[in-house]
Design an enzyme around this catalytic site. Structure first.
Site, PDB file in Angstrom:
ATOM      1  N   ASP A  41      51.023  59.978  33.969  1.00 35.80           N
ATOM      2  CA  ASP A  41      51.019  60.754  34.598  1.00 35.80           C
ATOM      3  C   ASP A  41      53.123  61.698  35.011  1.00 35.80           C
ATOM      4  OD1 ASP A  41      49.101  61.998  33.595  1.00 35.80           O
ATOM      5  OD2 ASP A  41      48.056  61.239  36.286  1.00 35.80           O
ATOM      6  N   ASP A  45      55.286  64.110  33.802  1.00 37.75           N
ATOM      7  CA  ASP A  45      56.044  64.667  34.282  1.00 37.75           C
ATOM      8  C   ASP A  45      57.147  64.815  34.463  1.00 37.75           C
ATOM      9  OD1 ASP A  45      53.172  65.526  35.456  1.00 37.75           O
ATOM     10  OD2 ASP A  45      53.487  64.875  37.330  1.00 37.75           O
ATOM     11  N   GLU A 113      41.976  73.252  48.059  1.00 35.37           N
ATOM     12  CA  GLU A 113      41.691  72.223  48.031  1.00 35.37           C
ATOM     13  C   GLU A 113      41.546  70.742  47.537  1.00 35.37           C
ATOM     14  OE1 GLU A 113      39.190  73.550  44.193  1.00 35.37           O
ATOM     15  OE2 GLU A 113      38.561  74.745  46.117  1.00 35.37           O
ATOM     16  N   LYS A 115      43.132  68.820  43.646  1.00 32.39           N
ATOM     17  CA  LYS A 115      42.958  68.710  43.126  1.00 32.39           C
ATOM     18  C   LYS A 115      42.680  67.920  42.212  1.00 32.39           C
ATOM     19  CE  LYS A 115      46.028  70.235  39.353  1.00 32.39           C
ATOM     20  NZ  LYS A 115      45.782  69.532  38.465  1.00 32.39           N
ATOM     21  N   ARG A 136      37.690  72.652  28.799  1.00 32.57           N
ATOM     22  CA  ARG A 136      38.693  73.569  28.320  1.00 32.57           C
ATOM     23  C   ARG A 136      39.977  74.083  26.781  1.00 32.57           C
ATOM     24  NH1 ARG A 136      44.192  73.225  32.086  1.00 32.57           N
ATOM     25  NH2 ARG A 136      44.032  71.672  31.734  1.00 32.57           N
ATOM     26  N   LYS A 286      44.325  78.592  46.589  1.00 36.29           N
ATOM     27  CA  LYS A 286      44.605  79.611  45.452  1.00 36.29           C
ATOM     28  C   LYS A 286      43.639  81.241  46.480  1.00 36.29           C
ATOM     29  CE  LYS A 286      40.965  77.255  43.973  1.00 36.29           C
ATOM     30  NZ  LYS A 286      39.445  76.924  43.115  1.00 36.29           N
ATOM     31  N   CYS A 403      45.655  23.962  36.192  1.00 34.46           N
ATOM     32  CA  CYS A 403      45.793  23.945  37.580  1.00 34.46           C
ATOM     33  C   CYS A 403      46.972  24.023  37.813  1.00 34.46           C
ATOM     34  CB  CYS A 403      45.009  24.283  38.164  1.00 34.46           C
ATOM     35  SG  CYS A 403      46.052  24.225  40.705  1.00 34.46           S
TER      36      CYS A 403
END
Length: 664
Positions: A41, A45, A113, A115, A136, A286, A403
């Site tokens: 993202d 962006d 609210e 997102k 969508r 909104k 190890c």
């Protein structure tokens, strides 16, 4: 506080711009239609911002819908046509942009609210029965995922309690726990690990023949019908069994009328981001009233009456430079990725955890490879998967067969390899003792404990209480860029010694936890302290007596007995130095006596450990699972598996703030 965002530089030449548009479209197509992440993202962006800045400077150049179309103009859509478009939201990042948006509302109220970082979906019901679920897609059409939704999504019932007909729109998402479970299940089924929770939802909800479990949750943000306001609409949605997104963080709920109130709500949600059980990537602002929405109207891609404020991304890409192999406090292998510095969730990260060696091999991780680093909730940053195109010729990393601390072969009888040489876990044992969930020694982190062991100053936790300010102030803890020595310093030394002194006042259960006995942790420490009350009584207990504690069993009980015997000398020294070795009963009332509480999520003013300690100090029991014996579930959510089980059993649910007042 909301900070200003640096100005994004446009692309200097048309060919670079066109190449960026092509890359953004490829990433968007994968993101919206498959859930695969070609870019994180953060990277997407940044690319989109540069494309937008270039369009502002060159409005005649074509960005092919990246900044103007739903799903960046890249989604192929689907076979279901939406009766009204499912739009995107414009994004804002500064206080000035918030104020400008609020001004467009003309004084009318708005809501802020979460997102959710998930997948938008539209669901139709006829006479209370789910008949269609569609994603969508490109905003006009979307994929039919009805069979997959009928498989089960929390908060999205297939049959409503009333014969309501209409449609509900919202977001399908995964909680932090669900994401990790789904990713692990997918890998176990032979697939690749998911990069982030949104990709996990997209990949899982589209998979018709999915052969792994992938728990998901739904939150509503729109419902058909005339209500006059969004709050009234969401109240109706909640009455039908759809949890509204606008109520997920109670402190931010309610109308705002000024930019200052909106900014305060955005900051409230942002402050909760680190302790939420679900991922968010922003806050939605909104208009509340339908009349305001009609007045402002819609653009082709976005509504004018809503916008999204973006928080720093919780997933970013960086380069894997090394993988450190360490031994954990109980001898188990511990892998830590050394990565190029990258900003994740507002924090610069240079190290991240990795899963077990088998997982690393299955992902084909190689040094020099680009990987996704995820940090959500209060989890430690973690490498989740390789991402994007990778350089050719890289050799996959393989774990050493021995190890690295003692040279002995690993015990590979489980996925979590183990070294049985006791001295190998010394540094991690010290760090665990000093950790927040154990004795909470301020300033004594991993690096400090590593130095103590390397210098031969401390080999067990009792040695910590022999340290002095003068003895550790000049301890070399690093190098400067020029190669000089960095010492701990007197102020840091004083802070650590003060922290060790304060740890002597920590309750008995934390001493038990801090010992780091195999197959024990915070919960077991509390159970043992509550049952036996003192270290003397605990050390005298038999395997059978310990095994009688609910959820312990003979195997855990045997480890407790063996661990106490092995650490006998250390325990004696800790007692001599004043550590708490018994339950301190203050003689006060026990108002929670006989009651059992399950806490899901955070309680204001408490950590996971301290809230359980407080419950038990008041005479109650803290449990991790809901059952018929549970007195109440403490949670702010209504769609989790625990909340659903509590509803089925008729167990009361208490709001976390109310519970905090009860504990006080």
């Amino acid at each position: 506080m909301i900070e200003s965002t640096p100005v994004t530089a446009p692309f200097p030449a048309r060919d670079a711009f066109d190449e960026a548009v092509a890359e953004a479209r490829r990433a968007a197509r994968a993101y919206y239609d498959t859930g695969d992440a070609l870019l994180t993202d953060a990277d997407y962006d940044l690319l989109a911002d540069r494309i937008a800045a270039t369009i502002a400077a060159h409005p005649d150049w074509d960005d092919q819908g990246i900044t103007t179309a739903v799903a960046a103009g890249a989604s192929a859509g689907g076979d279901v046509r939406h009766p009204t478009p499912m739009l995107s939201l414009d994004k804002i990042k500064t206080a000035e942009e918030v104020a400008a948006f609020v001004a467009t509302l003309g004084g009318d109220g708005c809501l802020v609210e979460v997102k959710l970082d998930g997948l938008a979906i539209r669901v139709e019901y006829v006479e209370g029965r789910l008949v269609l679920a569609a994603l969508r897609g490109d905003g006009a059409t979307g994929e039919d995922v009805t069979p997959q939704v009928r498989r089960g999504i929390a908060g999205l019932p297939t049959q409503l309690p009333t014969p309501w007909s209409g449609e509900v729109r919202g977001e399908v998402y995964m909680t932090v726990t669900d994401f990790e479970e789904a990713s692990a299940n997918r890998v176990a089924a032979g697939g690749k690990a998911f990069v982030n929770s949104r990709g996990a939802v997209a990949g899982s909800i589209r998979a018709i023949d999915r052969d792994y479990e992938a728990p998901m949750t739904f939150a509503a943000y729109e419902i058909s019908g005339e209500f006059g306001s969004h709050l009234a609409a969401m109240a109706h949605a909640e009455s039908l069994g759809f949890p509204p997104a606008c109520t997920l963080i109670a402190e931010a709920a309610g109308e705002c009328h000024t930019a200052e109130q909106v900014i305060a709500a955005i900051e409230t949600i942002g402050a909760h981001r680190s302790d939420l059980a679900f991922p968010i990537d922003g806050a939605v602002i909104k208009a509340n009233l339908d009349s305001t929405r009609r007045r402002l109207g819609l653009a082709s891609r976005t509504p004018y009456w809503a916008t999204a404020f973006k928080y720093p991304p919780d997933t970013a890409s960086t380069v894997l430079r090394d993988i450190e192999v360490r031994v954990g406090r109980t001898g188990r292998i511990s892998l830590r990725a050394i990565i190029d510095p990258v900003m994740v969730g507002g924090t610069t990260v240079t190290k991240a955890t990795l899963h077990n060696p088998q997982w690393v091999a299955e992902q084909g991780l190689a040094l020099g490879q680009t990987v996704a680093v995820w940090r959500a909730g209060d989890v430690i940053p973690r490498v989740t998967a390789p991402i994007g195109e990778q350089p050719h010729g890289l050799t996959p990393w393989t774990a050493p067969e021995q190890c690295p601390q003692c040279g002995e072969p690993w015990d590979k009888s489980s996925l979590l390899w183990r070294c049985h040489t006791a001295s190998c876990a010394a540094a991690n044992a010290l760090a665990y003792w000093c950790s927040r969930e154990a004795l909470d020694v301020d300033g004594a982190g991993d690096a400090f404990c590593d130095v103590l062991v390397e210098a031969g100053i401390a080999r067990n936790v009792a040695d910590l209480y022999d340290l002095t300010v003068d003895g550790i102030a000049e301890l070399a803890v690093g190098k400067t860029a020029a190669g000089g020595t960095v010492t701990l310093g007197r102020s840091n030394a004083e802070r650590i010694i003060a922290g060790l002194e304060a740890s002597k006042r920590q309750p008995f259960n934390r001493v038990i936890t801090g010992l780091g006995i195999r197959m024990t942790g915070r919960s077991v420490g509390r159970w043992l302290a509550a049952r036996f009350k003192s270290m003397d009584a605990l050390r005298a207990a038999t395997v059978e007596e310990i095994a009688q504690i609910d959820k312990m069993g003979l195997i855990k009980a045997q480890h407790v007995v063996d661990g106490l015997v092995a650490m006998s000398e250390v325990i004696d020294r800790l007692a001599e130095r004043g550590l708490t070795m018994r339950v301190e009963d203050d003689g006060g009332e026990k108002p929670l006596a006989g009651k059992t509480y399950v806490v899901s999520g955070s309680v204001p003013g408490y950590t996971r450990t301290t809230v359980s300690e407080r419950i038990e100090a008041l005479g109650g029991s803290a449990s991790s699972s809901v059952s018929a014996k549970t007195t109440a579930l403490v949670t702010a959510e209504t769609t989790t598996s625990k909340a659903k089980k509590a509803a089925q059993l008729g167990i009361p649910v208490i709001d976390p703030e109310e519970f905090a007042r009860l504990l006080a």
